[in-house]
Design a protein around this motif. Structure first.
Motif, PDB file in Angstrom:
ATOM      1  N   TRP A   1      26.334 -13.892   7.726  1.00  0.00           N
ATOM      2  CA  TRP A   1      24.990 -13.379   7.523  1.00  0.00           C
ATOM      3  C   TRP A   1      23.998 -14.520   7.671  1.00  0.00           C
ATOM      4  N   ARG A   2      22.735 -14.171   7.810  1.00  0.00           N
ATOM      5  CA  ARG A   2      21.692 -15.167   7.980  1.00  0.00           C
ATOM      6  C   ARG A   2      20.935 -15.335   6.668  1.00  0.00           C
ATOM      7  N   GLU A   3      20.692 -16.587   6.314  1.00  0.00           N
ATOM      8  CA  GLU A   3      19.821 -16.931   5.193  1.00  0.00           C
ATOM      9  C   GLU A   3      18.778 -17.889   5.745  1.00  0.00           C
ATOM     10  N   GLY A   4      17.587 -17.368   6.026  1.00  0.00           N
ATOM     11  CA  GLY A   4      16.551 -18.182   6.654  1.00  0.00           C
ATOM     12  C   GLY A   4      16.980 -18.596   8.037  1.00  0.00           C
ATOM     13  N   GLU A   5      17.003 -19.896   8.290  1.00  0.00           N
ATOM     14  CA  GLU A   5      17.389 -20.432   9.597  1.00  0.00           C
ATOM     15  C   GLU A   5      18.887 -20.693   9.706  1.00  0.00           C
ATOM     16  N   LYS A   6      19.630 -20.529   8.622  1.00  0.00           N
ATOM     17  CA  LYS A   6      21.058 -20.857   8.612  1.00  0.00           C
ATOM     18  C   LYS A   6      21.911 -19.592   8.668  1.00  0.00           C
ATOM     19  N   ILE A   7      23.086 -19.737   9.268  1.00  0.00           N
ATOM     20  CA  ILE A   7      24.080 -18.665   9.264  1.00  0.00           C
ATOM     21  C   ILE A   7      25.149 -19.066   8.269  1.00  0.00           C
ATOM     22  N   LYS A   8      25.404 -18.204   7.316  1.00  0.00           N
ATOM     23  CA  LYS A   8      26.404 -18.443   6.275  1.00  0.00           C
ATOM     24  C   LYS A   8      27.673 -17.668   6.617  1.00  0.00           C
ATOM     25  N   SER A   9      28.807 -18.190   6.198  1.00  0.00           N
ATOM     26  CA  SER A   9      30.099 -17.547   6.437  1.00  0.00           C
ATOM     27  C   SER A   9      30.934 -17.584   5.175  1.00  0.00           C
ATOM     28  N   LYS A  10      31.800 -16.580   5.029  1.00  0.00           N
ATOM     29  CA  LYS A  10      32.773 -16.563   3.938  1.00  0.00           C
ATOM     30  C   LYS A  10      34.064 -15.983   4.491  1.00  0.00           C
ATOM     31  N   TYR A  11      35.153 -16.665   4.210  1.00  0.00           N
ATOM     32  CA  TYR A  11      36.475 -16.242   4.673  1.00  0.00           C
ATOM     33  C   TYR A  11      36.830 -14.875   4.097  1.00  0.00           C
ATOM     34  N   LYS A  12      37.363 -13.985   4.953  1.00  0.00           N
ATOM     35  CA  LYS A  12      37.790 -12.655   4.525  1.00  0.00           C
ATOM     36  C   LYS A  12      39.306 -12.559   4.522  1.00  0.00           C
TER      37      LYS A  12
ATOM     38  N   ALA B   1      29.274 -17.004  24.025  1.00  0.00           N
ATOM     39  CA  ALA B   1      28.880 -15.601  24.181  1.00  0.00           C
ATOM     40  C   ALA B   1      28.993 -14.869  22.850  1.00  0.00           C
ATOM     41  N   GLU B   2      30.084 -15.094  22.108  1.00  0.00           N
ATOM     42  CA  GLU B   2      30.250 -14.463  20.798  1.00  0.00           C
ATOM     43  C   GLU B   2      29.146 -14.907  19.837  1.00  0.00           C
ATOM     44  N   HIS B   3      28.813 -16.199  19.870  1.00  0.00           N
ATOM     45  CA  HIS B   3      27.760 -16.731  19.003  1.00  0.00           C
ATOM     46  C   HIS B   3      26.421 -16.066  19.313  1.00  0.00           C
ATOM     47  N   ARG B   4      26.081 -15.959  20.578  1.00  0.00           N
ATOM     48  CA  ARG B   4      24.795 -15.355  20.957  1.00  0.00           C
ATOM     49  C   ARG B   4      24.753 -13.867  20.627  1.00  0.00           C
ATOM     50  N   GLU B   5      25.866 -13.174  20.812  1.00  0.00           N
ATOM     51  CA  GLU B   5      25.914 -11.755  20.427  1.00  0.00           C
ATOM     52  C   GLU B   5      25.739 -11.596  18.921  1.00  0.00           C
ATOM     53  N   ARG B   6      26.382 -12.472  18.152  1.00  0.00           N
ATOM     54  CA  ARG B   6      26.269 -12.438  16.695  1.00  0.00           C
ATOM     55  C   ARG B   6      24.828 -12.728  16.271  1.00  0.00           C
ATOM     56  N   GLU B   7      24.209 -13.729  16.903  1.00  0.00           N
ATOM     57  CA  GLU B   7      22.808 -14.061  16.612  1.00  0.00           C
ATOM     58  C   GLU B   7      21.913 -12.858  16.886  1.00  0.00           C
ATOM     59  N   ALA B   8      22.152 -12.186  18.000  1.00  0.00           N
ATOM     60  CA  ALA B   8      21.329 -11.024  18.355  1.00  0.00           C
ATOM     61  C   ALA B   8      21.511  -9.910  17.329  1.00  0.00           C
ATOM     62  N   ARG B   9      22.748  -9.699  16.863  1.00  0.00           N
ATOM     63  CA  ARG B   9      22.992  -8.662  15.841  1.00  0.00           C
ATOM     64  C   ARG B   9      22.289  -9.015  14.541  1.00  0.00           C
ATOM     65  N   LEU B  10      22.345 -10.294  14.153  1.00  0.00           N
ATOM     66  CA  LEU B  10      21.744 -10.708  12.892  1.00  0.00           C
ATOM     67  C   LEU B  10      20.219 -10.652  12.948  1.00  0.00           C
TER      68      LEU B  10
END
Length: 107
Positions: free
Chosen positions: A89-100, A39-48
């Motif tokens: 964030w999204r870069e093309g078809e990929k979702i990128k992540s960076k530790y905060k 559910a979190e993944h799909r919500e994040r995808e929708a936001r992006l």
């Protein structure tokens, strides 16, 4: 806690309810964890994927690293019972992540 089994939501298909009713407590906990993460993944995808309103000006976070784009959002990941913030964030078809950093348990 009640001694009666919980009533499933009316929106759940009978097939899923029957499968859950036949599952062990361990499997039910695995399903619950997976469902929450999905559910979190799909919500994040929708936001992006949601286009930014051009009339809306968002404030740039003060702690945004140089290599993280301004369109990035913050998400929380749980790893071994510890919670961490990540920029995503999204870069093309990929979702990128960076530790905060770690999530402060007092907030």
């Amino acid at each position: 806690m009640s001694y009666e089994p919980p009533t499933p939501p009316a929106s759940l298909p009978t097939e899923i309810v029957n499968t859950l009713n036949e599952s062990t407590p361990e499997r039910l906990r695995d399903v619950a964890t997976y469902a929450e993460e999905l559910a979190e993944h799909r919500e994040r995808e929708a936001r992006l994927e949601k286009p930014a309103d051009q009339d809306e000006v968002e404030e740039q976070p003060d702690d945004l690293p140089d290599d993280v784009p301004s369109k990035a959002t913050i998400t929380i990941k749980e790893i071994n019972d510890n919670r961490y913030y990540y920029w995503q964030w999204r870069e093309g078809e990929k979702i990128k992540s960076k530790y905060k950093g770690p999530v402060d348990s007092e907030n």
